[in-house]
Scaffold this motif. Structure first.
Motif, PDB file in Angstrom:
ATOM      1  N   PRO A  35      19.655   1.879  -4.288  1.00  0.00           N
ATOM      2  CA  PRO A  35      18.568   1.138  -4.913  1.00  0.00           C
ATOM      3  C   PRO A  35      17.351   1.985  -5.267  1.00  0.00           C
ATOM      4  CG  PRO A  35      18.403   0.917  -2.557  1.00  0.00           C
ATOM      5  CD  PRO A  35      19.658   1.718  -2.835  1.00  0.00           C
ATOM      6  N   THR A  36      16.628   1.523  -6.274  1.00  0.00           N
ATOM      7  CA  THR A  36      15.310   2.050  -6.596  1.00  0.00           C
ATOM      8  C   THR A  36      14.378   0.858  -6.795  1.00  0.00           C
ATOM      9  OG1 THR A  36      16.265   3.953  -7.731  1.00  0.00           O
ATOM     10  CG2 THR A  36      13.948   3.455  -8.197  1.00  0.00           C
ATOM     11  N   VAL A  37      13.301   0.816  -6.038  1.00  0.00           N
ATOM     12  CA  VAL A  37      12.281  -0.219  -6.237  1.00  0.00           C
ATOM     13  C   VAL A  37      11.470   0.231  -7.443  1.00  0.00           C
ATOM     14  CG1 VAL A  37      10.313  -1.452  -5.251  1.00  0.00           C
ATOM     15  CG2 VAL A  37      12.233  -0.765  -3.774  1.00  0.00           C
ATOM     16  N   VAL A  38      11.605  -0.490  -8.553  1.00  0.00           N
ATOM     17  CA  VAL A  38      10.951  -0.070  -9.796  1.00  0.00           C
ATOM     18  C   VAL A  38       9.624  -0.774 -10.032  1.00  0.00           C
ATOM     19  CG1 VAL A  38      13.064   0.699 -10.933  1.00  0.00           C
ATOM     20  CG2 VAL A  38      12.331  -1.651 -11.214  1.00  0.00           C
ATOM     21  N   GLU A  39       9.430  -1.921  -9.393  1.00  0.00           N
ATOM     22  CA  GLU A  39       8.143  -2.611  -9.503  1.00  0.00           C
ATOM     23  C   GLU A  39       7.943  -3.472  -8.266  1.00  0.00           C
ATOM     24  OE1 GLU A  39       5.587  -5.474 -12.504  1.00  0.00           O
ATOM     25  OE2 GLU A  39       7.392  -4.522 -13.244  1.00  0.00           O
ATOM     26  N   LEU A  40       6.706  -3.459  -7.756  1.00  0.00           N
ATOM     27  CA  LEU A  40       6.371  -4.270  -6.596  1.00  0.00           C
ATOM     28  C   LEU A  40       4.918  -4.676  -6.681  1.00  0.00           C
ATOM     29  CD1 LEU A  40       7.140  -5.464  -3.843  1.00  0.00           C
ATOM     30  CD2 LEU A  40       6.537  -3.265  -2.813  1.00  0.00           C
ATOM     31  N   ARG A  41       4.712  -5.965  -6.589  1.00  0.00           N
ATOM     32  CA  ARG A  41       3.358  -6.531  -6.516  1.00  0.00           C
ATOM     33  C   ARG A  41       3.493  -7.883  -5.825  1.00  0.00           C
ATOM     34  NH1 ARG A  41       4.884  -7.217 -12.046  1.00  0.00           N
ATOM     35  NH2 ARG A  41       4.768  -9.405 -12.673  1.00  0.00           N
ATOM     36  N   GLU A  62       0.835  -1.209   0.000  1.00  0.00           N
ATOM     37  CA  GLU A  62       0.000   0.000   0.000  1.00  0.00           C
ATOM     38  C   GLU A  62       0.869   1.259   0.000  1.00  0.00           C
ATOM     39  OE1 GLU A  62      -2.585  -0.451   3.354  1.00  0.00           O
ATOM     40  OE2 GLU A  62      -3.581  -2.198   2.491  1.00  0.00           O
ATOM     41  N   LEU A  63       1.956   1.242   0.780  1.00  0.00           N
ATOM     42  CA  LEU A  63       2.876   2.393   0.796  1.00  0.00           C
ATOM     43  C   LEU A  63       3.509   2.607  -0.567  1.00  0.00           C
ATOM     44  CD1 LEU A  63       4.654   1.870   4.231  1.00  0.00           C
ATOM     45  CD2 LEU A  63       3.092   3.728   3.611  1.00  0.00           C
ATOM     46  N   TYR A  64       3.904   1.508  -1.231  1.00  0.00           N
ATOM     47  CA  TYR A  64       4.495   1.605  -2.566  1.00  0.00           C
ATOM     48  C   TYR A  64       3.503   2.220  -3.550  1.00  0.00           C
ATOM     49  CZ  TYR A  64       6.440   0.146  -7.057  1.00  0.00           C
ATOM     50  OH  TYR A  64       6.923   0.133  -8.335  1.00  0.00           O
ATOM     51  N   LYS A  65       2.270   1.743  -3.529  1.00  0.00           N
ATOM     52  CA  LYS A  65       1.251   2.273  -4.445  1.00  0.00           C
ATOM     53  C   LYS A  65       0.990   3.752  -4.179  1.00  0.00           C
ATOM     54  CE  LYS A  65      -1.153  -2.094  -5.240  1.00  0.00           C
ATOM     55  NZ  LYS A  65      -2.368  -2.876  -4.940  1.00  0.00           N
ATOM     56  N   ARG A  66       0.911   4.119  -2.914  1.00  0.00           N
ATOM     57  CA  ARG A  66       0.668   5.514  -2.551  1.00  0.00           C
ATOM     58  C   ARG A  66       1.839   6.401  -3.000  1.00  0.00           C
ATOM     59  NH1 ARG A  66      -1.609   7.010   3.269  1.00  0.00           N
ATOM     60  NH2 ARG A  66      -3.417   6.033   2.299  1.00  0.00           N
ATOM     61  N   ALA A  67       3.062   5.945  -2.765  1.00  0.00           N
ATOM     62  CA  ALA A  67       4.244   6.726  -3.148  1.00  0.00           C
ATOM     63  C   ALA A  67       4.316   6.910  -4.653  1.00  0.00           C
ATOM     64  CB  ALA A  67       5.511   6.044  -2.636  1.00  0.00           C
ATOM     65  N   ASP A 101      28.332  -5.018 -15.867  1.00  0.00           N
ATOM     66  CA  ASP A 101      29.004  -3.774 -16.222  1.00  0.00           C
ATOM     67  C   ASP A 101      28.054  -2.643 -16.608  1.00  0.00           C
ATOM     68  OD1 ASP A 101      28.176  -4.823 -18.608  1.00  0.00           O
ATOM     69  OD2 ASP A 101      30.165  -4.933 -19.506  1.00  0.00           O
ATOM     70  N   SER A 102      26.866  -2.651 -16.016  1.00  0.00           N
ATOM     71  CA  SER A 102      25.893  -1.588 -16.261  1.00  0.00           C
ATOM     72  C   SER A 102      25.039  -1.462 -15.002  1.00  0.00           C
ATOM     73  CB  SER A 102      24.998  -1.950 -17.460  1.00  0.00           C
ATOM     74  OG  SER A 102      24.116  -3.010 -17.122  1.00  0.00           O
ATOM     75  N   ALA A 103      24.084  -0.549 -15.032  1.00  0.00           N
ATOM     76  CA  ALA A 103      23.069  -0.574 -13.983  1.00  0.00           C
ATOM     77  C   ALA A 103      22.403  -1.946 -14.066  1.00  0.00           C
ATOM     78  CB  ALA A 103      22.049   0.538 -14.191  1.00  0.00           C
ATOM     79  N   MET A 104      22.010  -2.472 -12.933  1.00  0.00           N
ATOM     80  CA  MET A 104      21.477  -3.831 -12.895  1.00  0.00           C
ATOM     81  C   MET A 104      20.031  -3.832 -12.404  1.00  0.00           C
ATOM     82  SD  MET A 104      24.072  -5.579 -13.932  1.00  0.00           S
ATOM     83  CE  MET A 104      23.482  -7.221 -13.575  1.00  0.00           C
ATOM     84  N   LEU A 105      19.267  -4.811 -12.865  1.00  0.00           N
ATOM     85  CA  LEU A 105      17.908  -5.000 -12.381  1.00  0.00           C
ATOM     86  C   LEU A 105      17.865  -6.305 -11.600  1.00  0.00           C
ATOM     87  CD1 LEU A 105      15.096  -3.732 -12.404  1.00  0.00           C
ATOM     88  CD2 LEU A 105      14.557  -5.199 -14.357  1.00  0.00           C
ATOM     89  N   ALA A 106      17.604  -6.206 -10.304  1.00  0.00           N
ATOM     90  CA  ALA A 106      17.494  -7.369  -9.427  1.00  0.00           C
ATOM     91  C   ALA A 106      16.019  -7.731  -9.320  1.00  0.00           C
ATOM     92  CB  ALA A 106      18.060  -7.049  -8.044  1.00  0.00           C
ATOM     93  N   VAL A 107      15.675  -8.955  -9.704  1.00  0.00           N
ATOM     94  CA  VAL A 107      14.277  -9.387  -9.771  1.00  0.00           C
ATOM     95  C   VAL A 107      14.077 -10.598  -8.869  1.00  0.00           C
ATOM     96  CG1 VAL A 107      12.457 -10.217 -11.308  1.00  0.00           C
ATOM     97  CG2 VAL A 107      14.114  -8.558 -12.145  1.00  0.00           C
ATOM     98  N   ALA A 108      12.957 -10.598  -8.151  1.00  0.00           N
ATOM     99  CA  ALA A 108      12.576 -11.730  -7.298  1.00  0.00           C
ATOM    100  C   ALA A 108      11.163 -12.160  -7.668  1.00  0.00           C
ATOM    101  CB  ALA A 108      12.638 -11.329  -5.823  1.00  0.00           C
ATOM    102  N   ASP A 109      10.938 -13.483  -7.721  1.00  0.00           N
ATOM    103  CA  ASP A 109       9.628 -14.035  -8.075  1.00  0.00           C
ATOM    104  C   ASP A 109       9.308 -15.252  -7.219  1.00  0.00           C
ATOM    105  OD1 ASP A 109       8.565 -12.598 -10.495  1.00  0.00           O
ATOM    106  OD2 ASP A 109      10.539 -13.154 -11.255  1.00  0.00           O
ATOM    107  N   THR A 110       8.031 -15.417  -6.914  1.00  0.00           N
ATOM    108  CA  THR A 110       7.524 -16.632  -6.273  1.00  0.00           C
ATOM    109  C   THR A 110       6.196 -17.004  -6.911  1.00  0.00           C
ATOM    110  OG1 THR A 110       6.415 -15.353  -4.529  1.00  0.00           O
ATOM    111  CG2 THR A 110       8.572 -16.262  -3.996  1.00  0.00           C
ATOM    112  N   ASP A 111       5.722 -18.182  -6.563  1.00  0.00           N
ATOM    113  CA  ASP A 111       4.413 -18.643  -7.004  1.00  0.00           C
ATOM    114  C   ASP A 111       3.398 -18.362  -5.895  1.00  0.00           C
ATOM    115  OD1 ASP A 111       5.486 -19.712  -9.411  1.00  0.00           O
ATOM    116  OD2 ASP A 111       6.201 -21.446  -8.259  1.00  0.00           O
ATOM    117  N   GLY A 144      13.060  -9.262  -0.121  1.00  0.00           N
ATOM    118  CA  GLY A 144      12.389  -8.733   1.061  1.00  0.00           C
ATOM    119  C   GLY A 144      11.150  -7.926   0.711  1.00  0.00           C
ATOM    120  N   ALA A 145      11.242  -7.124  -0.354  1.00  0.00           N
ATOM    121  CA  ALA A 145      10.072  -6.357  -0.792  1.00  0.00           C
ATOM    122  C   ALA A 145       8.964  -7.296  -1.248  1.00  0.00           C
ATOM    123  CB  ALA A 145      10.466  -5.397  -1.914  1.00  0.00           C
ATOM    124  N   LEU A 146       9.334  -8.308  -2.040  1.00  0.00           N
ATOM    125  CA  LEU A 146       8.354  -9.305  -2.483  1.00  0.00           C
ATOM    126  C   LEU A 146       7.698  -9.979  -1.287  1.00  0.00           C
ATOM    127  CD1 LEU A 146       8.719 -12.090  -5.105  1.00  0.00           C
ATOM    128  CD2 LEU A 146       8.205 -12.659  -2.765  1.00  0.00           C
TER     129      LEU A 146
END
Length: 161
Positions: free
Chosen positions: A37-43, A5-10, A105-115, A78-80
């Motif tokens: 870090p920047t949280v770019v997507e959270l659901r 909810e905080l992420y959506k509001r922000a 060797d660039s900006a990186m995207l760290a992704v976490a997934d679960t079922d 942790g965000a997930l």
């Protein structure tokens, strides 16, 4: 109010919402600040964190250090977990297994997934994680294992209100 909810509001605040949320979330575990870090997507069951490519996270060959990426992957996990876990359960990291596949060797995207079905009861959950360069190449892939248990009754009541 929970993390999702905080992420959506922000994110309703153009230009600064994502950055403000990311800073506040990183302050919960200040070591996360080292990766800018920047949280770019959270659901539920999915999170993405951008890890900045800057000298403070470089290794001896000038690429993003593997441990900096592990830090970003743990932040995404942790965000997930916070966005997904039912109120009657709690989680704690149990272990991490990572494979280093290519130079970062660039900006990186760290992704976490679960079922979704993974979160229905106490036990172990395997969170799939991957770090990807800006050209789409995966440089780190692995699993972070969580131990999920029941919350104490008083904690469930407090979080519900």
């Amino acid at each position: 109010m929970n993390l999702l909810e905080l992420y959506k509001r922000a994110n309703r605040v153009p230009g600064v919402g994502k950055g403000a949320f990311s800073l506040a979330f990183a302050l919960k575990a200040p070591y996360f600040l080292t990766i800018a870090p920047t949280v770019v997507e959270l659901r539920p069951n999915h999170a993405e964190v951008r890890v900045r490519n800057w000298w403070g996270v470089h290794n001896h060959i000038g690429t993003v250090h593997a441990i900096a990426l592990a830090n970003g992957l743990e932040m995404a996990m942790g965000a997930l977990a916070e966005a997904t876990i039912p109120a009657h359960l709690r989680w704690i990291p149990k272990g991490m297994e990572l494979e280093y596949l290519a130079l970062s060797d660039s900006a990186m995207l760290a992704v976490a997934d679960t079922d979704p079905e993974a979160w229905t009861q106490p036990g172990e959950i395997a969170v799939r994680v991957q770090a990807t360069r800006s050209d789409g190449v995966a440089t780190v892939r692995g699993v972070i294992r969580l131990h999920v248990s029941e919350r104490k009754r008083a904690a469930v009541s407090a979080s519900a209100g």
